[in-house]
Structures are given as C-alpha cells and as structure tokens.
Design a protein around this motif. Structure first.
Motif, PDB file in Angstrom:
ATOM      1  N   ASP A 117      53.898 -29.559  30.160  1.00  0.00           N
ATOM      2  CA  ASP A 117      54.672 -30.702  30.633  1.00  0.00           C
ATOM      3  C   ASP A 117      55.215 -31.441  29.412  1.00  0.00           C
ATOM      4  O   ASP A 117      54.451 -31.858  28.534  1.00  0.00           O
ATOM      5  CB  ASP A 117      53.786 -31.618  31.469  1.00  0.00           C
ATOM      6  N   ALA A 118      56.512 -31.601  29.350  1.00  0.00           N
ATOM      7  CA  ALA A 118      57.119 -32.208  28.169  1.00  0.00           C
ATOM      8  C   ALA A 118      56.796 -33.684  28.039  1.00  0.00           C
ATOM      9  O   ALA A 118      56.813 -34.235  26.932  1.00  0.00           O
ATOM     10  CB  ALA A 118      58.632 -32.012  28.203  1.00  0.00           C
ATOM     11  N   ALA A 119      56.474 -34.352  29.134  1.00  0.00           N
ATOM     12  CA  ALA A 119      56.190 -35.788  29.087  1.00  0.00           C
ATOM     13  C   ALA A 119      54.769 -36.071  28.647  1.00  0.00           C
ATOM     14  O   ALA A 119      54.506 -37.058  27.955  1.00  0.00           O
ATOM     15  CB  ALA A 119      56.457 -36.412  30.454  1.00  0.00           C
ATOM     16  N   THR A 120      53.831 -35.200  29.038  1.00  0.00           N
ATOM     17  CA  THR A 120      52.415 -35.463  28.764  1.00  0.00           C
ATOM     18  C   THR A 120      51.787 -34.477  27.791  1.00  0.00           C
ATOM     19  O   THR A 120      50.726 -34.753  27.224  1.00  0.00           O
ATOM     20  CB  THR A 120      51.612 -35.413  30.074  1.00  0.00           C
ATOM     21  N   GLY A 121      52.380 -33.314  27.605  1.00  0.00           N
ATOM     22  CA  GLY A 121      51.792 -32.272  26.774  1.00  0.00           C
ATOM     23  C   GLY A 121      50.744 -31.436  27.484  1.00  0.00           C
ATOM     24  O   GLY A 121      50.170 -30.526  26.887  1.00  0.00           O
ATOM     25  N   VAL A 122      50.487 -31.709  28.747  1.00  0.00           N
ATOM     26  CA  VAL A 122      49.469 -30.993  29.508  1.00  0.00           C
ATOM     27  C   VAL A 122      49.977 -29.595  29.864  1.00  0.00           C
ATOM     28  O   VAL A 122      51.118 -29.423  30.306  1.00  0.00           O
ATOM     29  CB  VAL A 122      49.109 -31.760  30.800  1.00  0.00           C
TER      30      VAL A 122
END
Length: 634
Positions: free
Chosen positions: A205-210
């Motif tokens: 996920d680009a927003a969270t890095g998850v």
C-alpha cells in the motif's frame, strides 16, 4: 547522454530534449558538474531525474545526502530538489496518473527511519568505521558494495513525509513500479542465503507501506516490474537460472492482483524477452504490450496482442529503453548495432519488420574504419552457428587481414549491440579483422542453444568458437597465420580455456576471466549461482575437472596478457593472480595490466584508452611481429 569530463577521467550524464517529430534539433535541458540521469515524466508533465547537484534552495531542509537526490524540472522554471536521503537515492518510479513517486534508498541495520539512519551514518563517519557485520550471505548487487546499508523502498507523496514500504534485501537493485493511480507500489526483495535462487515480488500500500500481496515460486526470480494501465495486473520477467540439471529459461508473466494467479504470457516464444523492461499499453482495457528480445545477432522489438499473437516490429538492430506515447500509437527507443552507437528512433506500434525513423540527437560518430559482415557454419552437432565479422579497410585476397577472435561475456548474452568496452573498431583501425562469435549458451538462438551448452562452460562453447574461427579463416581476405584471441568475463574464461587446448593463436588477452573454477565458485559474489551449475567441488568434481583451465596450466604456451580490476567482485582478483603466478612459474610469456580502482569492467575513459593502447601494442608485437611498445603512462 554521457560526456567525458574536462579531465578525461569520468563520464558525466546530461539530459537532452529530443523532438519526437524529428524536425527540431535536440537541446540540453539539465546539466550539472555532478551529472543528471534517469529521467522520467510525472503525471503532470514535470521532468523528474536524479542528480548529485547541490540544493541551492536555502529555504529547504538541509541534507547530508552525499549522493543523488530526486529533482523536478517543470516546463517553465528551474529544477528543484523534491526528495533527498542520507547516502543518496539510487532509483525511482512514477505513477502514470498520480503524483506518487517511489524511490530506493538505504537504511543501516537498527535504523527504522531516515533520521535514525542519518545519525548512524554520522556516528560511523565520526568514528572512522566502515566495518560490516554479516549475519547472512554477503551477496551484493552487481558492482555495488556488500553492505552494511540495505536498500529499502520509499513512497513520496505530495502532501506528506516519505513512507517506508519495506526492505529490498541486501542485494536489492531498485527494481520498482508504481500503480497508475498511485495507490500501490511493487518491488522485488532479493534472494537470501536460505533460498539463493528465489526472490519475492512485494506489492505494498503506497499510503501506509503495508504489504498487500507477495508472489514467489521456488527456483524462480522475477525482474523488471510494470503495472498494466488499469492497475489490475503486474507484469514482469520470470527467470529460472541454470542449475546442474536444467538450462536457463526466461519468460514474461502477469500477476492478477485480485486472484493472485500467475500467467505465462509467452508460452510458445522460443527466445527470451530480455534484457529490457516490458512496456504495457497506456490505454485502460488494452492488453497489448511490447518487449525486446535477442534474436540471431539482433535485439528486435516485439508486440504481444491480447490473444497472445507475437509480431516482430523490427528486423535489424538492437533496441532498448522502450517507451510508448500516451495514445499508444508510437514507440520511442534507442537503437544500436555493432557498427553504430545508440541513436534515438521512432516507430509505429503496429507494423511488422519496419525501419525506424531516426530523430535528431547528439552522439553520431564519424565513419568507422571498416565494414561489417557475417560468418555462418554448422557446429559439430549440426546446430547452425553465426558470428559478426568486422573487416578493416583494405582487407582483400592480396592483403589479407590478421584476425582477432573476441567471444562475448555472460555467457547468457550475444553480440548485437554497440559496446564501448571491447569494441571491435579500435582493432579494425589498427588493421585487424575481429570475429564476434555467438557460441553455445548465447541468447537469441532458441532454448536449444542453452541445452547444448548446459554444464559445459569449456566444452560445446569452445568447439563452437573454433568452428566459427575456421569458417572465418576460410575467407581469402583473412590471414590464418596471424590470429589472436581476446575476451572479457566469460569471454576471458574461454580465452583461458583455449590457451590450454590449442596453440594456434599467436597471442591471448584475458580480461576478468575465470581460471580456477573451484576457488572462483567460493569467492565470487554469485557463489550460490555458480555452485548450482557446477555442484559442490568436494563431492561433485566432474564439471570442475572437465572445465577448469587451471588443471592444464602446463599446456599453456601462448603469450598471454591478463587485464583485471582490483575491485572486481564478480571475478575476484585471485583469479588473475592465480593465472599470473601459474604462467610465471611455468615460464609462459605473461604480462598483467592491473587497474586497482576498477571493477568487473573498466569504466573510466582514461583507463579504457590505456587498455586499448596496451592490448593493441601487445597484439602488434606477438601477432604482427612488431617491436613491443610500452605505453608511456605505464
């Protein structure tokens, strides 16, 4: 484009704008003393690039980057730095339709974020410590140091601090892609000592890095990622490297991000879709894609349609750096040949076997000192072989030219593109013809070419080399009594191997070539890869004894020049030292050209010039019988 600096000691990259219509002259759009490179357009048309230039925006945050930063150049105005990282940024990828940018930068063990990493770097520098503690394999990316810094994937958003999306592994290479809408970032996590032939594709996920998805298959490695235009699938190369029992194989695959299903896109394609990155159509819902692949001394562009149909778009030349226009109708690329350096070209995306339009760009050379021909022959097992032959001006039956044979490196590559290192034309300028053979294990000749060379580095490839040499020397414009053999990397190994099997050559030059395969498989940065092919030398000795030249050092009588870089991790210096000491001990004429600060290749332009001068003087002495001329700088 790279230029040589004023001192002649290094290349400096400049960014040029090329008119896609071919009407206007090209112009420099970004230049700095440190160099600017890796250009890519953001969704709004801003030009992004990497540069080591100093940030002159005094209102910006100060950085101890000591490396490349990420810069943005709008259509109007000056370039400004938009991202920096201690130690520098090594690669980046942009989203097609969003303002999201992913980039690769390092962290030290124990540093969970950039600020901690910067502090650790300062502490190590202050203490003058560069020691590395390995708790896993020391394998590193080609040409890079083996740690302790570990590449990570970061995502830069327009409205926030960079997000750490995870480690790429110690041998990470910055292989990344951003989804068109900027919501996802994909990258490869390098193989480890526990599974040296298997890497992992991570989609985060680009927003969270998850992490959202991971894809992996035992014995397979994935490279050169690209999202489809609608973001529903991830495309990449899948490689199964050579092992003791199986040959190397490469294809293109697609990962469906909804189902996780992996699909082979080229099940019936006999050649390999490499070395470039696959280019998907920019049109949502269009499954067309383009790729390059070696084919009989060329590297054409191919188109794959949605139904799996493959069409070759170019018949000659070696293509790379593909990009497609936003409307999907035009391809732009760099095209080179053995007798032409890379030039910017334009093609349509439909027509088969077309000739490209050359655009106005710098880098065109003066006429070369010779012409290019081909040599064909049948191998001892019936396989059709071919090679390029560079002929010097004036070669004829009345004035036959001396011949230099130059096998390529790899071994999984082929002669087809222009190269600045071990280029045939400096030899042609001295009056030599140069044979560029593609023996067994070369790419572009179908999977059978890999099968016939598997596990026998010095067997079938050597016999193919000799068959092509004999075929070339059947020409009346070549002199069979004046021949030499030169090679780099795997070509250097073939030169070493030939020296133990024949005395037909007047001189041999071996650059970064393997000599003692038992020692080599333990010392190289690709030790796990080579051990897979040759086996454990303590229990599987057959291939070492059949292929390692050092066992037959006493048979070498040909005058030999060794060329090697002191920082070579692919073929470590010990290979050159072992060859040198063996030949000295046995009384074989030998000389050793050592470049302490070079790696597996030779990168500094002043060193390249010196290498050509030294090697050509050595060949003139032993092949032509001229007096030896020691270069003045040596």
């Amino acid at each position: 484009m790279q230029l040589i600096n004023d001192q002649g000691t290094r290349f400096v990259s400049r960014l040029w704008e090329v008119d896609p219509s071919g009407e206007r002259e090209s112009r420099v759009v970004a230049r700095s003393v440190q160099g600017d490179c890796a250009p890519a357009f953001a969704a709004d048309g801003t030009l992004l690039f990497l540069s080591g230039r100093e940030n002159t925006d005094y209102a910006a945050e100060r950085s101890d980057s000591q490396g490349m930063g990420l810069w943005a150049l709008p259509a109007r105005g000056e370039a400004r730095q938009i991202a920096h990282h201690p130690g520098g940024i090594s690669a980046f990828a942009v989203a097609q339709d969003a303002r999201t940018v992913a980039y690769t930068a390092d962290l030290l063990p124990g540093a969970v974020h950039t600020e901690a990493y910067a502090e650790l770097r300062r502490e190590r520098e202050s203490a003058m410590v560069n020691a590395v503690l390995y708790e896993a394999a020391t394998t590193c990316a080609f040409g890079a140091g083996p740690g302790p810094d570990e590449p990570h994937t970061f995502v830069l958003h327009a409205d926030g601090a960079p997000v750490n999306a995870g480690s790429q592994g110690l041998a990470g290479t910055g292989d990344m892609a951003a989804s068109p809408d900027g919501s996802l970032v994909a990258y490869t996590r390098a193989a480890t000592a526990h599974a040296p032939d298997t890497n992992v594709v991570v989609v985060a996920d680009a927003a969270t890095g998850v992490e959202r998805h991971t894809f992996s298959r035992p014995g397979q490695q994935y490279y050169r990622l690209a999202f489809t235009a609608d973001g529903s699938a991830l495309l990449c190369q899948r490689q199964r490297e050579e092992t003791h029992d199986t040959e190397w194989r490469v294809t293109l695959v697609a990962f469906d991000l909804a189902s996780g299903e992996e699909t082979d896109l080229l099940p019936g394609f006999d050649n390999w879709p490499w070395p470039g990155r696959v280019v998907p159509s920019p049109i949502r819902g269009d499954a067309t894609l383009w790729f390059t692949g070696d084919e009989r001394g060329h590297c054409p562009i191919f188109r794959r349609d949605a139904d799996g149909t493959i069409t070759r778009l170019t018949a000659s030349g070696a293509y790379g750096s593909l990009c497609v226009s936003p409307d999907g109708t035009t391809l732009y690329a760099l095209r080179s040949t053995i007798d032409s350096p890379p030039r910017v070209v334009r093609l349509d995306t439909i027509s088969a076997d077309q000739q490209p339009s050359f655009l106005r760009a710098p880098g065109v050379l003066a006429p070369l000192p010779g012409t290019l021909a081909e040599v064909h022959v049948e191998a001892d097992d019936g396989f059709p072989l071919r090679a390029w032959l560079a002929l010097p001006e004036g070669a004829s039956a009345e004035r036959p030219a001396p011949l230099i044979i130059a096998p390529h490196g790899g071994p999984q590559t082929s002669w087809g593109a222009w190269t600045w290192l071990w280029n045939p034309w400096p030899f042609a300028a001295r009056g030599y013809a140069v044979l560029l053979p593609d023996p067994a294990l070369s790419t572009g000749y179908g999977q059978r070419m890999q099968e016939r060379g598997r596990g026998q580095y010095g067997g079938q490839p050597y016999r193919d080399l000799i068959a092509l040499t004999d075929a070339a020397l059947a020409r009346d414009d070549l002199d069979a009594t004046r021949t030499g053999l030169v090679g780099w990397s795997y070509g250097g190994y073939l030169a070493n191997r030939a020296a133990t099997l024949t005395d037909r050559f007047k001189a041999i030059v071996t650059h970064a070539g393997m000599w003692n395969l038992e020692v080599f498989q333990n010392d190289t940065d690709m030790h796990a890869y080579f051990r897979k092919i040759f086996g454990d030398p303590r229990t599987q000795r057959e291939r070492y004894e059949a292929n390692s030249p050092h066992f037959h050092a006493a048979k070498v009588t040909t005058p030999t020049m060794i060329v090697h870089g002191g920082k070579d991790r692919r073929v470590p210096m010990g290979q050159a030292l072992g060859l040198h000491s063996d030949l000295l001990r046995l009384g074989t004429p030998v000389s050793f050209l050592h470049f302490p600060d070079e790696g597996h290749g030779i990168g500094a332009p002043n060193h390249i010039r010196l290498m050509y001068e030294t090697v050509l003087n050595f060949l003139d002495h032993h092949v032509l019988g001229q007096e030896w001329r020691r270069p003045g700088l040596l």
